[in-house]
Design a protein around this motif. Sequence first.
Motif, PDB file in Angstrom:
ATOM      1  N   CYS A  11       4.192   4.843  -0.130  1.00  0.00           N
ATOM      2  CA  CYS A  11       2.970   4.726   0.680  1.00  0.00           C
ATOM      3  C   CYS A  11       2.498   6.071   1.241  1.00  0.00           C
ATOM      4  O   CYS A  11       2.129   6.178   2.409  1.00  0.00           O
ATOM      5  CB  CYS A  11       3.186   3.726   1.816  1.00  0.00           C
ATOM      6  N   GLY A  13       0.113   7.910  -0.412  1.00  0.00           N
ATOM      7  CA  GLY A  13      -1.217   8.227  -0.940  1.00  0.00           C
ATOM      8  C   GLY A  13      -1.218   8.614  -2.407  1.00  0.00           C
ATOM      9  O   GLY A  13      -2.204   9.159  -2.920  1.00  0.00           O
ATOM     10  N   LYS A  14      -0.134   8.321  -3.124  1.00  0.00           N
ATOM     11  CA  LYS A  14      -0.017   8.755  -4.523  1.00  0.00           C
ATOM     12  C   LYS A  14      -1.096   8.140  -5.420  1.00  0.00           C
ATOM     13  O   LYS A  14      -1.723   8.840  -6.206  1.00  0.00           O
ATOM     14  CB  LYS A  14       1.378   8.399  -5.088  1.00  0.00           C
ATOM     15  N   ARG A  46       6.361  -4.149  -6.267  1.00  0.00           N
ATOM     16  CA  ARG A  46       7.077  -3.055  -5.589  1.00  0.00           C
ATOM     17  C   ARG A  46       8.483  -3.445  -5.141  1.00  0.00           C
ATOM     18  O   ARG A  46       9.449  -2.782  -5.440  1.00  0.00           O
ATOM     19  CB  ARG A  46       6.346  -2.686  -4.321  1.00  0.00           C
ATOM     20  N   LEU A  82       6.857   6.681  -7.676  1.00  0.00           N
ATOM     21  CA  LEU A  82       7.530   7.543  -6.696  1.00  0.00           C
ATOM     22  C   LEU A  82       7.999   8.842  -7.353  1.00  0.00           C
ATOM     23  O   LEU A  82       7.910   9.904  -6.771  1.00  0.00           O
ATOM     24  CB  LEU A  82       8.742   6.836  -6.112  1.00  0.00           C
ATOM     25  N   TRP A 118       1.307   3.594   7.617  1.00  0.00           N
ATOM     26  CA  TRP A 118       0.354   3.100   6.609  1.00  0.00           C
ATOM     27  C   TRP A 118       0.908   1.856   5.903  1.00  0.00           C
ATOM     28  O   TRP A 118       0.176   0.933   5.600  1.00  0.00           O
ATOM     29  CB  TRP A 118       0.045   4.194   5.575  1.00  0.00           C
ATOM     30  N   ARG A 122      -0.772  -1.784   5.879  1.00  0.00           N
ATOM     31  CA  ARG A 122      -1.031  -2.505   4.629  1.00  0.00           C
ATOM     32  C   ARG A 122      -0.605  -3.970   4.793  1.00  0.00           C
ATOM     33  O   ARG A 122      -1.306  -4.879   4.401  1.00  0.00           O
ATOM     34  CB  ARG A 122      -0.194  -1.834   3.507  1.00  0.00           C
ATOM     35  N   LYS A 125      -2.910  -5.930   6.929  1.00  0.00           N
ATOM     36  CA  LYS A 125      -4.174  -6.281   6.251  1.00  0.00           C
ATOM     37  C   LYS A 125      -3.958  -7.351   5.189  1.00  0.00           C
ATOM     38  O   LYS A 125      -4.865  -7.715   4.458  1.00  0.00           O
ATOM     39  CB  LYS A 125      -4.759  -5.028   5.582  1.00  0.00           C
ATOM     40  N   TYR A 130       5.750  -2.491   1.157  1.00  0.00           N
ATOM     41  CA  TYR A 130       7.205  -2.438   0.957  1.00  0.00           C
ATOM     42  C   TYR A 130       7.897  -3.189   2.093  1.00  0.00           C
ATOM     43  O   TYR A 130       7.473  -3.057   3.262  1.00  0.00           O
ATOM     44  CB  TYR A 130       7.714  -0.997   1.009  1.00  0.00           C
ATOM     45  N   PRO A 160      -1.603  14.563   2.953  1.00  0.00           N
ATOM     46  CA  PRO A 160      -2.536  13.479   3.300  1.00  0.00           C
ATOM     47  C   PRO A 160      -2.625  13.203   4.797  1.00  0.00           C
ATOM     48  O   PRO A 160      -3.708  12.865   5.294  1.00  0.00           O
ATOM     49  CB  PRO A 160      -1.950  12.262   2.574  1.00  0.00           C
ATOM     50  N   GLY A 164      -6.089  14.306   4.770  1.00  0.00           N
ATOM     51  CA  GLY A 164      -6.598  13.178   3.988  1.00  0.00           C
ATOM     52  C   GLY A 164      -6.510  13.513   2.502  1.00  0.00           C
ATOM     53  O   GLY A 164      -5.943  14.548   2.117  1.00  0.00           O
TER      54      GLY A 164
HETATM   55  N1  LIG Z   1      -4.747   9.907   5.092  1.00  0.00           N
HETATM   56  C1  LIG Z   1      -4.242   8.981   4.288  1.00  0.00           C
HETATM   57  N2  LIG Z   1      -3.722   9.349   3.122  1.00  0.00           N
HETATM   58  C2  LIG Z   1      -3.183   8.452   2.298  1.00  0.00           C
HETATM   59  N3  LIG Z   1      -3.125   7.130   2.557  1.00  0.00           N
HETATM   60  C3  LIG Z   1      -3.654   6.685   3.710  1.00  0.00           C
HETATM   61  C4  LIG Z   1      -4.224   7.581   4.619  1.00  0.00           C
HETATM   62  N4  LIG Z   1      -4.636   6.868   5.646  1.00  0.00           N
HETATM   63  C5  LIG Z   1      -4.359   5.593   5.387  1.00  0.00           C
HETATM   64  N5  LIG Z   1      -3.761   5.463   4.224  1.00  0.00           N
HETATM   65  C6  LIG Z   1      -3.308   4.194   3.611  1.00  0.00           C
HETATM   66  O1  LIG Z   1      -2.009   4.291   3.059  1.00  0.00           O
HETATM   67  C7  LIG Z   1      -1.879   3.429   1.935  1.00  0.00           C
HETATM   68  C8  LIG Z   1      -1.300   4.266   0.798  1.00  0.00           C
HETATM   69  O2  LIG Z   1      -2.153   4.388  -0.290  1.00  0.00           O
HETATM   70  P1  LIG Z   1      -1.673   4.527  -1.791  1.00  0.00           P
HETATM   71  O3  LIG Z   1      -1.628   3.213  -2.457  1.00  0.00           O
HETATM   72  O4  LIG Z   1      -2.558   5.587  -2.369  1.00  0.00           O
HETATM   73  O5  LIG Z   1      -0.190   5.096  -1.606  1.00  0.00           O
HETATM   74  P2  LIG Z   1       0.987   5.139  -2.673  1.00  0.00           P
HETATM   75  O6  LIG Z   1       1.824   6.310  -2.306  1.00  0.00           O
HETATM   76  O7  LIG Z   1       0.430   5.083  -4.057  1.00  0.00           O
HETATM   77  O8  LIG Z   1       1.758   3.793  -2.359  1.00  0.00           O
HETATM   78  P3  LIG Z   1       2.956   3.153  -3.201  1.00  0.00           P
HETATM   79  O9  LIG Z   1       4.185   3.927  -2.837  1.00  0.00           O
HETATM   80  O10 LIG Z   1       2.982   1.742  -2.722  1.00  0.00           O
HETATM   81  O11 LIG Z   1       2.608   3.258  -4.650  1.00  0.00           O
HETATM   82  C9  LIG Z   1      -3.247   2.843   1.679  1.00  0.00           C
HETATM   83  O12 LIG Z   1      -3.274   1.546   2.217  1.00  0.00           O
HETATM   84  C10 LIG Z   1      -4.165   3.776   2.438  1.00  0.00           C
HETATM   85  O13 LIG Z   1      -5.326   3.117   2.904  1.00  0.00           O
END
Ligand SMILES: Nc1ncnc2c1ncn2[C@@H]1O[C@H](COP(=O)(O)OP(=O)(O)OP(=O)(O)O)[C@@H](O)[C@H]1O
Length: 302
Positions: A11, A13-14, A46, A82, A118, A122, A125, A130, A160, A164
């Motif tokens: 989580c 932001g990948k 996941r 990951l 985050w 999730r 919402k 995870y 991020p 962001g």
């Molecule tokens: N600044 C930010 N940067 C990244 N994600 C953010 C930020 N602010 C909030 N979030 C939230 O964090 C969550 C992570 O997004 P994302 O699916 O891109 O992550 P991920 O690393 O791919 O997760 P996963 O490990 O489940 O694959 C989203 O719900 C997103 O809205």
Amino acid sequence: MALVVICGQPCSGKSTAALFLAEALKESESKQTVRIIDESSFHLDRNQSYANMTAEKNLRGVLRSEVDRSVSKDNIIIVDSLNSIKGYRYELWCLARGAGIRYCVLYCDAEETHCRKWNEERREKGEAAYDAEIFEDLVRRFERPDRRNRWDSPLFELWPHKDGIEKSSAAVLDAVSYLTKKVDSKTQDVKILQPTIATQSVRFSEANSLYELDRATQEVTNAIVEAQSQALGGPINGVSLGQGLPTINISRSVGLPELRRLRRTFIKLTGQTSLSGPPPPSDADSAKRMFVDYLNRELGAT
Ligand SMILES: Nc1ncnc2c1ncn2[C@@H]1O[C@H](COP(=O)(O)OP(=O)(O)OP(=O)(O)O)[C@@H](O)[C@H]1O
């Protein structure tokens, strides 16, 4: 054309970064063909995928095979997972090297506390999140990329939680520039990885050819098929290939296509410089020993 490995904490932001990078590449002057390979391509959940070591190993195997099948000189593959284990990033790098393409890592370096928050948001919402226990375990086992390693280089970093993630983030733009830049033999700022057939035959010097490596691993595969037919699909334990060689222990029935795939991957991997494990095989028995160890690890009970 290229392989991009996205990596970062759960989580962090990948997937957001992967999507922006893919869009930016498609819109670039050279209009790249891009494909993202991730867990959702295989409808993998996941929490189930990271529930235990066997499930996690399966997930990595599925993603790696898909990358292996998909990398080519004509497209850009982005692996969005990951990719937190350095040995696994090394294996992906080997696939890029085997395909003779360029490679880079895009790292979402978000602070743990933000990732945790985050993830909770999730869940609130109603989105898939995870489980807390799995999240903490993944955070603890994360191996940060280090640009001094060939398989973590070049490394483009996003922060991020501070900046962001945007399509115009510096790391995304830098990655696009690296992936689409024309190769200039003078500056050598873009690295096209080179397959290592020549290195393989030197390393495998006593057996002296890939043919021998092929034959040694084929013998192991045949022994497994034979033992499985005698065990009527049950687990096979303690199958011996001869004195001084480790025994084969496989906890489940394995089909020929899977054995062939593992054999192909092993042959590719053994030609590369070893990360921290044993050196590449120097004769047919060492090749068998390493292949059995590899299979026991990939298919064994733990
Ligand atoms: N600044 C930010 N940067 C990244 N994600 C953010 C930020 N602010 C909030 N979030 C939230 O964090 C969550 C992570 O997004 P994302 O699916 O891109 O992550 P991920 O690393 O791919 O997760 P996963 O490990 O489940 O694959 C989203 O719900 C997103 O809205």
